[in-house]
Design a protein around this motif. Structure first.
Motif, short mmCIF file in Angstrom:
data_model
loop_
_atom_site.label_atom_id
_atom_site.label_comp_id
_atom_site.label_asym_id
_atom_site.label_seq_id
_atom_site.Cartn_x
_atom_site.Cartn_y
_atom_site.Cartn_z
N THR A 1 0.86 -1.18 0.00
CA THR A 1 0.00 0.00 0.00
C THR A 1 0.89 1.22 0.00
O THR A 1 1.70 1.42 0.89
N VAL A 2 0.74 1.99 -1.07
CA VAL A 2 1.61 3.15 -1.26
C VAL A 2 0.90 4.39 -0.71
O VAL A 2 -0.27 4.60 -0.97
N THR A 3 1.62 5.18 0.06
CA THR A 3 0.99 6.38 0.62
C THR A 3 1.46 7.66 -0.06
O THR A 3 0.79 8.67 0.00
N ASP A 4 2.61 7.61 -0.68
CA ASP A 4 3.10 8.84 -1.32
C ASP A 4 4.06 8.49 -2.45
O ASP A 4 4.76 7.48 -2.38
N SER A 5 4.08 9.31 -3.48
CA SER A 5 5.03 9.07 -4.57
C SER A 5 5.57 10.40 -5.07
O SER A 5 4.88 11.41 -5.06
N ARG A 6 6.83 10.37 -5.48
CA ARG A 6 7.51 11.62 -5.83
C ARG A 6 8.61 11.32 -6.84
O ARG A 6 9.24 10.27 -6.76
N LEU A 7 8.83 12.25 -7.75
CA LEU A 7 9.89 12.06 -8.74
C LEU A 7 11.26 12.38 -8.13
O LEU A 7 11.42 13.40 -7.46
N VAL A 8 12.22 11.50 -8.34
CA VAL A 8 13.58 11.78 -7.88
C VAL A 8 14.56 11.63 -9.05
O VAL A 8 14.37 10.79 -9.92
N THR A 9 15.58 12.48 -9.06
CA THR A 9 16.57 12.39 -10.14
C THR A 9 17.98 12.47 -9.55
O THR A 9 18.19 12.96 -8.45
N GLY A 10 18.91 11.98 -10.31
CA GLY A 10 20.32 12.11 -9.94
C GLY A 10 21.12 12.18 -11.21
O GLY A 10 20.86 11.45 -12.16
N SER A 11 22.07 13.11 -11.27
CA SER A 11 22.84 13.18 -12.51
C SER A 11 24.30 13.50 -12.22
O SER A 11 24.64 14.05 -11.17
N VAL A 12 25.14 13.14 -13.16
CA VAL A 12 26.58 13.37 -12.99
C VAL A 12 27.23 13.51 -14.37
O VAL A 12 26.75 12.94 -15.34
N VAL A 13 28.26 14.32 -14.43
CA VAL A 13 29.08 14.41 -15.64
C VAL A 13 30.47 13.88 -15.31
O VAL A 13 31.11 14.38 -14.40
#
Lengths: 105, 154
Positions: free
Chosen positions: B58-70
């Motif tokens: 049972t999911v209560t919350d969802s959110r976009l996450v990102t990570g980036s690197v050069v």
């Protein structure tokens, strides 16, 4: 505004689909950073200046997408995708797109 | 005088190679060490490339996450890769570059998810692009971006 790259929201119902929204930005790095990056290239490793630059650009693209979604009365953007392309040497385009929807409260 | 200048050029290139080799190796080793350490630390946060959350959650919350690197390759490795391209085959020096980039990007995404107190991240996409493409004397630097949806479980 709820952002997600899923096609559905697991804990909420979609009331209305509002179509595609998108945001993009083209960024070039400034000369100082470029020179530093050139030096860093000698020894390899992370180019922090570029990482920051691209992250800022990505945030801006996302922000523009969110703006568009707000304008048409959405409260969530689903199925978000990011794309990067280099339009000219030293400049890159960041592009974000997704589907604007209205979720039930 | 002319021959001296020529020698100087060769000497200079050699210096660059040595500096690139020394520091590049050191930097890579250190980077891998930190990657291993953090991968162990964030082990509990599960990452899926599935589109839907595992059943029975049972999911209560969802959110976009990102990570980036050069990340970029060092002078020595680029030189070796250049030689390798004459005969073709595996470019091992570039393999470690993309490996480091991907793992770092995923780790950064996980860090962001942990800041949100998430329990898992699903639908993870990893995207790689070259940012110095088409340029003469281009150095191999790549940008890796990892993104997904962080979930909070009940």
């Amino acid at each position: 505004m709820l952002l997600s790259n899923l096609e559905v929201v697991p804990h909420k119902k979609i009331v209305r689909h509002l179509g595609l929204v998108q945001g993009s930005t083209v960024r070039a790095k400034h000369a100082g950073r470029d020179i530093m990056a050139g030096l860093k290239n000698l020894v390899g490793g992370e180019l922090k200046g570029y990482t920051e630059l691209l992250q800022d650009a990505r945030e801006e693209a996302t922000g523009r997408m969110v703006e568009q979604a707000n304008a048409i009365g959405a409260n969530a953007v689903l199925n978000i995708r990011y794309a990067t392309s280099s339009v000219a040497s030293g400049a890159s385009e960041l592009f974000a797109y997704g589907t604007a929807v209205e979720l039930e409260d | 005088m002319e021959w001296m200048l020529q020698y100087f050029e060769i000497f200079f290139a050699l210096c660059l190679l040595i500096v690139g080799y020394g520091f590049g190796r050191l930097a890579e080793k250190r980077h891998y060490k930190s990657i291993f350490k953090r991968e162990k630390k964030y082990q509990e946060l599960l990452v899926f490339s599935l589109k839907t959350p595992p059943e029975g959650l049972t999911v209560t919350d969802s959110r976009l996450v990102t990570g980036s690197v050069v990340v970029s390759i060092d002078y020595f490795k680029k030189f070796v890769a250049g030689l390798r391209m004459l005969v073709g085959g595996r470019l091992r020096s570039y393999e470690t570059l993309v490996d480091r980039g991907r793992r770092e990007a995923v780790l950064r995404m996980k860090e962001q998810a942990l800041l949100l107190h998430a329990d898992s991240v699903i639908n993870v996409k990893v995207e790689t692009s070259s940012i110095s493409k088409g340029r003469r004397n281009s150095i191999g630097s790549i940008e890796v971006c990892a993104y997904g949806t962080a979930l909070k479980h009940a």
